[in-house]
Design an enzyme around this catalytic site. Structure first.
Site, PDB file in Angstrom:
ATOM      1  N   ASP A 217      -8.007  -4.864   5.893  1.00 26.23           N
ATOM      2  CA  ASP A 217      -6.583  -4.571   5.784  1.00 26.23           C
ATOM      3  C   ASP A 217      -6.168  -3.759   7.015  1.00 26.23           C
ATOM      4  O   ASP A 217      -6.978  -3.040   7.607  1.00 26.23           O
ATOM      5  CB  ASP A 217      -6.308  -3.736   4.535  1.00 26.23           C
ATOM      6  N   ASP A 256      -6.576 -10.268   5.337  1.00 26.19           N
ATOM      7  CA  ASP A 256      -6.600  -9.677   4.008  1.00 26.19           C
ATOM      8  C   ASP A 256      -5.226  -9.020   3.794  1.00 26.19           C
ATOM      9  O   ASP A 256      -4.205  -9.649   3.996  1.00 26.19           O
ATOM     10  CB  ASP A 256      -7.758  -8.692   3.881  1.00 26.19           C
ATOM     11  N   ASP A 260      -3.477  -1.493   1.437  1.00 30.30           N
ATOM     12  CA  ASP A 260      -4.058  -1.427   0.096  1.00 30.30           C
ATOM     13  C   ASP A 260      -4.247   0.028  -0.315  1.00 30.30           C
ATOM     14  O   ASP A 260      -4.652   0.867   0.505  1.00 30.30           O
ATOM     15  CB  ASP A 260      -5.396  -2.156   0.043  1.00 30.30           C
ATOM     16  N   ARG A 315       2.601  -9.927  -3.511  1.00 30.28           N
ATOM     17  CA  ARG A 315       2.077  -8.561  -3.531  1.00 30.28           C
ATOM     18  C   ARG A 315       2.948  -7.589  -2.730  1.00 30.28           C
ATOM     19  O   ARG A 315       2.523  -7.035  -1.716  1.00 30.28           O
ATOM     20  CB  ARG A 315       0.637  -8.514  -3.009  1.00 30.28           C
TER      21      ARG A 315
END
Length: 437
Positions: A217, A256, A260, A315
């Site tokens: 990430d 990715d 996060d 997301r």
């Protein structure tokens, strides 16, 4: 020329966010220009990041712990020097963290053509994954190659640190910031071009057709507390998914997430950022498992406000367990859009005073995606300029996935809440790297 409000100031904007400040004296304006942005702290009541001790980053750094960096090696040295003593790292221009080439990370003996031949579904099938493959197998050599890239592109951020971009073009290409098990970090005014995983793993068991899964990430907040992400831009940049090849009939996914927040992380404020041109964007809580629940339950308290979410697939964020306050954000959907808010295990989302811009033919029922039965609050949201009850329209359009109203808590850590109808004008002009003043 249009009159806009940005950060509580009235401005006249043509292209940028601060063409002219109206009603501010010359002395005040000069003072504002002289401010040391690296020593700014998160304001009182500004989201979950302000809870308790608040978020100050490296604001207390002495002169010996203020660094200006222009390359990846210098940046990583600055992170290490002084340990967790307060520090300010000023990033000048765009720093390339990709490494010389993907080939430079390859373990001896690794060969992608051999990997493809060995794990071709016509040969390997779809009934077992590759996790048990020995170290000298093509998968084992892929793991070793990925470990080499991992060590190069990841950078561990210590406690009491401010990382701030200088000017309008500062940032990183291919970096993965690891904000892991620390307290009190500020990251501002930086553009992050997503890392490109050179060695994605094939998982034959991921869906009926298998999938390529990648690491890295742009930023990970892992078990950390009091983090402020402000005026950053997260993007796939020169390597959008549309440029990636296909193998075994599946996209060779090399991205990715963009941000996060996992493993019991807490007290995070993400404000005035741009998240754009990406698939799996933000994950809060990374598993439904009992072991993960034991770590995450009661944590993952995050605030998102005045962010622009543009041309994303999904997301924004997907949530498990956390009390997430999402207000005054603008969501712009384009081709390939799947959903914005993912309602997951024991999540407690409050989504209020947001604006959504959807293309013709896309129903507002797609904005919410139910993964688990977790009630949420979704009041005063506007879709294409009109008020819409997001829960009601979701339940009408997706009657097989009924959502319940009422998150069970009321956010109190908010500063100024702007009218939802005005959000697109404010956020589109003022969010992202290069707009911090």
């Amino acid at each position: 020329m249009r009159i806009q409000k940005c950060h509580g100031r009235v401005i006249a904007s043509v292209v940028g966010c601060t063409a002219l400040v109206l009603g501010v004296t010359g002395t005040a304006s000069a003072h504002a220009q002289a401010r040391d942005l690296g020593r700014q702290t998160l304001g009182a009541n500004d989201g979950w990041g302000s809870y308790g001790t608040g978020t100050t980053g490296g604001a207390a750094a002495d002169a010996a712990h203020v660094y200006t960096v222009t390359d990846w090696a210098g940046f990583k040295r600055a992170l290490v020097e002084g340990g967790s003593a307060p520090k300010i790292i000023r990033v000048k221009a765009t720093i390339d963290a990709d490494g010389p080439s993907c080939a430079s990370f390859e373990a001896p003996g690794y060969d992608f053509a051999t990997y493809l031949k060995t794990y071709d579904p016509a040969v390997w099938g779809h009934d077992k994954n590759l996790d048990g493959e020995p170290d000298d197998s093509p998968e084992g050599l892929r793991r070793a190659s990925q470990a080499n890239q991992d060590a190069y592109i990841k950078a561990a951020v210590p406690a009491n640190t401010t990382i701030i971009g200088v000017g309008k073009d500062a940032g990183f290409k291919g970096a993965s910031l690891q904000i892991k098990a620390v307290d009190n970090v500020v990251v501002r005014n930086l553009t992050f071009e997503s890392p490109l995983d050179c060695f994605p793993q094939w998982d034959p068991t991921d869906t009926a057709d298998g999938n390529w899964n990648s690491e890295y990430d742009s930023a990970v907040i892992y078990g950390s507390t009091h983090v402020w992400m402000d005026h950053d831009t997260f993007t796939d940049g020169d390597h959008p998914d549309s440029t990636l090849p296909y193998y075994y009939g599946r996209i060779y996914e090399q991205h990715d997430g963009e941000l996060d927040i996992v493993k019991g992380a807490d007290y995070v404020t993400a404000s005035w950022n741009v998240f754009e041109d990406h698939d799996k964007t933000i994950l809060i809580g990374n598993s439904d498992s009992a072991s993960t629940a034991a770590v995450d339950r009661g944590h993952l308290k995050v605030t998102f406000h005045h962010n622009l979410f543009s041309n994303l697939v999904e997301r924004a964020p997907r949530i498990r367990f956390g009390q997430v306050d999402s207000y005054n954000n603008h969501f712009v959907a384009e081709d390939g859009y799947s959903y914005s808010y993912g309602i997951g295990m024991e999540s407690q989302l409050v989504a209020e005073h947001n604006a959504f811009t959807l293309p013709d033919g896309l129903g507002a029922g797609k904005i919410l995606k139910k993964w688990k039965d977790s009630p949420l609050t979704a009041d005063d949201n506007y879709v294409n300029g009109e008020p819409v009850d997001l829960i009601a329209v979701h339940n009408a359009e997706v009657p097989t996935e009924i959502l319940r109203s009422g998150a069970g808590w009321t956010p109190t850590l908010r500063t100024k809440v702007d009218p939802a109808k005005a959000i697109s004008g404010i956020v589109d002009h003022c969010a992202g790297a290069g707009n911090l003043h």
